[in-house]
Design a protein around this motif. Structure first.
Motif, mmCIF file in Angstrom:
data_model
loop_
_atom_site.group_PDB
_atom_site.id
_atom_site.type_symbol
_atom_site.label_atom_id
_atom_site.label_comp_id
_atom_site.label_asym_id
_atom_site.label_seq_id
_atom_site.Cartn_x
_atom_site.Cartn_y
_atom_site.Cartn_z
ATOM 1 N N VAL A 75 157.492 89.090 -13.126
ATOM 2 C CA VAL A 75 158.061 89.946 -14.167
ATOM 3 C C VAL A 75 159.440 89.420 -14.561
ATOM 4 C CG1 VAL A 75 158.855 92.279 -14.742
ATOM 5 C CG2 VAL A 75 156.805 91.954 -13.342
ATOM 6 N N LYS A 76 159.683 89.348 -15.858
ATOM 7 C CA LYS A 76 160.987 88.922 -16.361
ATOM 8 C C LYS A 76 161.926 90.119 -16.399
ATOM 9 C CE LYS A 76 163.218 86.888 -20.457
ATOM 10 N NZ LYS A 76 162.969 86.362 -21.830
ATOM 11 N N GLY A 77 163.034 90.026 -15.682
ATOM 12 C CA GLY A 77 164.015 91.104 -15.703
ATOM 13 C C GLY A 77 164.992 90.938 -16.850
ATOM 14 N N GLU A 78 165.750 91.964 -17.127
ATOM 15 C CA GLU A 78 166.782 91.945 -18.156
ATOM 16 C C GLU A 78 168.090 92.439 -17.558
ATOM 17 O OE1 GLU A 78 166.321 90.739 -21.068
ATOM 18 O OE2 GLU A 78 164.130 90.656 -21.240
ATOM 19 N N ARG A 79 169.191 92.104 -18.214
ATOM 20 C CA ARG A 79 170.482 92.650 -17.795
ATOM 21 C C ARG A 79 170.451 94.162 -17.958
ATOM 22 N NH1 ARG A 79 175.566 94.309 -19.524
ATOM 23 N NH2 ARG A 79 177.313 93.473 -18.320
ATOM 24 N N MET A 80 170.904 94.872 -16.925
ATOM 25 C CA MET A 80 170.879 96.331 -16.946
ATOM 26 C C MET A 80 172.195 96.881 -16.436
ATOM 27 S SD MET A 80 167.064 96.998 -15.326
ATOM 28 C CE MET A 80 167.074 98.751 -15.709
ATOM 29 N N ALA A 81 172.623 97.986 -17.020
ATOM 30 C CA ALA A 81 173.735 98.760 -16.472
ATOM 31 C C ALA A 81 173.118 99.766 -15.500
ATOM 32 C CB ALA A 81 174.507 99.460 -17.576
ATOM 33 N N MET A 82 173.164 99.467 -14.221
ATOM 34 C CA MET A 82 172.567 100.351 -13.221
ATOM 35 C C MET A 82 173.333 101.669 -13.157
ATOM 36 S SD MET A 82 170.239 98.229 -12.425
ATOM 37 C CE MET A 82 169.390 99.156 -11.163
ATOM 38 N N ILE A 83 174.655 101.560 -13.248
ATOM 39 C CA ILE A 83 175.533 102.720 -13.354
ATOM 40 C C ILE A 83 176.391 102.489 -14.588
ATOM 41 C CG2 ILE A 83 177.388 104.050 -12.279
ATOM 42 C CD1 ILE A 83 176.301 103.132 -9.552
ATOM 43 N N GLU A 84 176.395 103.427 -15.513
ATOM 44 C CA GLU A 84 177.104 103.256 -16.775
ATOM 45 C C GLU A 84 178.043 104.434 -16.996
ATOM 46 O OE1 GLU A 84 176.089 102.024 -21.393
ATOM 47 O OE2 GLU A 84 174.530 102.881 -20.126
ATOM 48 N N ASP A 85 179.317 104.117 -17.229
ATOM 49 C CA ASP A 85 180.335 105.158 -17.410
ATOM 50 C C ASP A 85 180.308 106.141 -16.243
ATOM 51 O OD1 ASP A 85 182.455 106.450 -18.646
ATOM 52 O OD2 ASP A 85 181.176 107.645 -19.962
ATOM 53 N N GLY A 86 180.033 105.601 -15.054
ATOM 54 C CA GLY A 86 180.005 106.404 -13.840
ATOM 55 C C GLY A 86 178.704 107.118 -13.554
ATOM 56 N N VAL A 87 177.733 107.071 -14.502
ATOM 57 C CA VAL A 87 176.478 107.811 -14.354
ATOM 58 C C VAL A 87 175.366 106.886 -13.883
ATOM 59 C CG1 VAL A 87 174.722 109.163 -15.567
ATOM 60 C CG2 VAL A 87 177.149 109.471 -16.132
ATOM 61 N N LEU A 88 174.626 107.308 -12.871
ATOM 62 C CA LEU A 88 173.513 106.529 -12.335
ATOM 63 C C LEU A 88 172.356 106.514 -13.321
ATOM 64 C CD1 LEU A 88 172.132 104.987 -10.037
ATOM 65 C CD2 LEU A 88 171.567 107.194 -8.988
ATOM 66 N N LYS A 89 171.952 105.309 -13.755
ATOM 67 C CA LYS A 89 170.930 105.172 -14.802
ATOM 68 C C LYS A 89 169.602 104.607 -14.294
ATOM 69 C CE LYS A 89 173.514 106.309 -18.437
ATOM 70 N NZ LYS A 89 173.174 107.424 -19.331
ATOM 71 N N HIS A 90 169.634 103.757 -13.263
ATOM 72 C CA HIS A 90 168.414 103.068 -12.831
ATOM 73 C C HIS A 90 168.402 102.878 -11.325
ATOM 74 C CE1 HIS A 90 167.577 101.951 -17.029
ATOM 75 N NE2 HIS A 90 168.839 101.582 -17.118
ATOM 76 N N TRP A 91 167.191 102.756 -10.769
ATOM 77 C CA TRP A 91 166.978 102.229 -9.424
ATOM 78 C C TRP A 91 166.573 100.767 -9.546
ATOM 79 C CZ3 TRP A 91 168.861 106.146 -7.017
ATOM 80 C CH2 TRP A 91 168.441 107.458 -7.229
ATOM 81 N N PHE A 92 166.740 99.993 -8.496
ATOM 82 C CA PHE A 92 166.142 98.659 -8.422
ATOM 83 C C PHE A 92 164.668 98.844 -8.063
ATOM 84 C CE2 PHE A 92 170.617 97.619 -7.303
ATOM 85 C CZ PHE A 92 170.868 96.777 -8.367
ATOM 86 N N LEU A 93 163.772 98.336 -8.915
ATOM 87 C CA LEU A 93 162.358 98.625 -8.741
ATOM 88 C C LEU A 93 161.490 97.381 -8.780
ATOM 89 C CD1 LEU A 93 162.049 101.697 -11.157
ATOM 90 C CD2 LEU A 93 162.211 101.776 -8.656
ATOM 91 N N SER A 94 160.557 97.300 -7.856
ATOM 92 C CA SER A 94 159.397 96.417 -7.956
ATOM 93 C C SER A 94 158.242 97.269 -8.472
ATOM 94 C CB SER A 94 159.060 95.826 -6.588
ATOM 95 O OG SER A 94 158.671 96.861 -5.693
ATOM 96 N N THR A 95 157.067 96.679 -8.628
ATOM 97 C CA THR A 95 155.930 97.449 -9.131
ATOM 98 C C THR A 95 155.540 98.571 -8.172
ATOM 99 O OG1 THR A 95 155.083 95.559 -10.368
ATOM 100 C CG2 THR A 95 153.532 97.313 -9.870
ATOM 101 N N SER A 96 155.434 98.256 -6.890
ATOM 102 C CA SER A 96 154.973 99.267 -5.933
ATOM 103 C C SER A 96 156.005 100.378 -5.752
ATOM 104 C CB SER A 96 154.637 98.620 -4.589
ATOM 105 O OG SER A 96 155.764 97.963 -4.045
ATOM 106 N N THR A 97 157.296 100.030 -5.639
ATOM 107 C CA THR A 97 158.304 101.080 -5.491
ATOM 108 C C THR A 97 158.383 101.915 -6.756
ATOM 109 O OG1 THR A 97 160.072 99.545 -6.168
ATOM 110 C CG2 THR A 97 159.680 99.815 -3.811
#
Length: 448
Positions: free
Chosen positions: A302-324
């Protein structure tokens, strides 16, 4: 070094392994080859202590029979048909796993950019030896340095070959060059040890050996004659960038989808909520050109992209593989990583984005505090966030580093530390985890 290095042969063998697995009864399968080549030289007190070289191509095959999965691994020279049949036989008697699967085809990387991860420079072993000797001698030449723990230089490469039964086939290689030295100052019970190092994808980008050696020598001499300080609360603690990178690693661990799914992260219920101060962000970029942890595709294709995991102090994403992701009801975001025969999730080029203040001004604004240069022990509980580490560094007095300090413990809770964190502007993005100097208010320091 050559970037091709018979990757076509490895891709062909992996594809054949997939065909054999399907012929043996697998519904789906993927085959991986993890390639590693390295050479290193270590020296101490002007003499070579060791010269090492290693090569490996580690094959692994993962097969799916319905919702049952099994994985096997082998070294080169194995019988592919036997390996495939063994994997399928194991899968048929394995318990069902509702989350284990290949990545959905829609997420697979069909093309990917050249991230400039491979440097074809050949570094002779004699050059590695000379660099290690120069580093050590430069450190020993610093007034006050008494002894050496050794120096080393290395060159190597590693990469991934991945083929899946649903159409993905790809490979990449990355080089790595490193230099490090550790020295001792003082005598008897008053000895202090410190080190310096550099690690780069491209040989020409490495810091000069003498520069690394001088930095190590300067660091250890400054630690001589440390004092103890009294216990105190509500103290501002400043983390040197080298230490701050490890602290940012705690943030990465807390937002890892695997930990969230296992309910072993203290941030498991914080998605969409404030976890850092407003204005602060944590980014992750697998496609950074010449990035230390860049990759054109993840461990599932899978091709990943640049992500703001936390943006302006707010949690936006988890680090994910397909199974997780499946376990959490979310799609993968291209952070799958192979770990032996399994696939987990992890960060790539992770960064706590910098603030606007120079580190000197940040320290000056504190007045009195503690500047940490080394942490000791593993006192971090990722389930509760409790944080307690032994530390050494420098006392901050009147906004300046006043004198070295040792034998203290700093403590707080990571939830509170995240919300009280202020970054400086001195970020160095050459490492896989990047952070500027950071100041954290409201910590407890246990001293004398």
């Amino acid at each position: 070094m050559t970037s091709e290095f018979d990757s076509k042969t490895l891709l062909s063998r992996a594809a054949h392994l997939i065909d054999l697995a399907k012929a043996a009864g697998a519904d789906q399968a993927d085959a991986v080859v993890v390639r590693s080549r390295s050479r290193s030289v270590s020296v101490r007190l002007g003499k070579v202590e060791g010269t090492e070289a290693s090569e490996s191509d580690d094959f692994s095959l993962r097969v799916f029979v319905g919702n049952r999965v099994a994985s096997v691994s082998a070294n080169p020279g194995f019988d592919m048909k036997t390996l495939a049949e063994r994997a399928v036989a194991m899968a048929k008697v394995s318990p069902e796993d509702p989350y284990a699967c290949l990545a959905d085809e829609i997420h697979l990387a069909r093309s990917y950019p050249d991230l400039e991860l491979f440097d074809p420079t050949e570094v002779p072993t004699d050059d590695l030896r000379q660099a290690a000797l120069e580093m050590e001698q430069a450190a020993l030449d610093v007034d006050g340095v008494r002894n050496s723990s050794g120096a080393g230089a290395s060159a190597g490469m590693g990469g991934l070959v991945l083929v899946t039964s649903h159409g993905f086939s790809g490979s990449y290689m990355a080089t790595r060059f490193g230099r490090s030295v550790s020295v001792i100052a003082g005598e008897g019970t008053k000895m202090e040890r410190d080190y310096d190092f550099d690690s780069r994808l491209y040989f020409a980008d490495l810091d000069d050996p003498k520069t690394i050696g001088r930095r190590a020598g300067d660091r250890v001499v400054k630690r001589l004659n440390p004092r103890q300080v009294p216990t105190g609360k509500n103290l501002t603690v400043v983390f040197d960038p080298r230490i701050a990178r490890g602290f940012v690693g705690h943030i990465a661990g807390a937002i890892n989808g695997g930990a969230v799914a296992r309910k072993t992260s203290f941030l498991k219920d914080k998605m969409g909520q404030q976890v850092l101060k407003s204005g602060l962000s944590i980014t992750d970029d697998p496609l950074k050109v010449r990035g230390s942890s860049s990759r054109p595709f993840d461990g599932e294709g899978v091709k990943g992209e640049r992500m703001a995991m936390i943006e302006d102090g707010v949690l936006k994403h988890w680090f994910l593989s397909t199974s997780t992701g499946r376990e959490l009801g979310l799609p993968t975001n291209g952070r799958g990583v192979r770990g032996g025969t399994s696939v987990g999730a992890a960060s790539t080029n992770l960064a706590l984005e910098p603030g606007d203040t120079a580190p000197e001004d940040l320290i000056r604004s504190i007045g009195t505090g503690f500047y940490v240069t080394e942490l000791i022990g593993q006192g971090v509980n990722m389930v509760t966030g409790e944080y307690s580490r032994g530390a050494t560094g420098f006392w901050i007095e009147d906004g300046e580093l006043a004198y070295p300090v040792s034998e203290v413990t700093i403590a707080s809770n990571l939830k509170d530390m995240f919300m009280r964190l202020t970054p400086a502007n001195d970020i160095d993005r050459k490492f896989g985890v990047a952070s500027p100097t950071i100041a954290i208010e409201g910590m407890t320091l246990a001293g004398r």
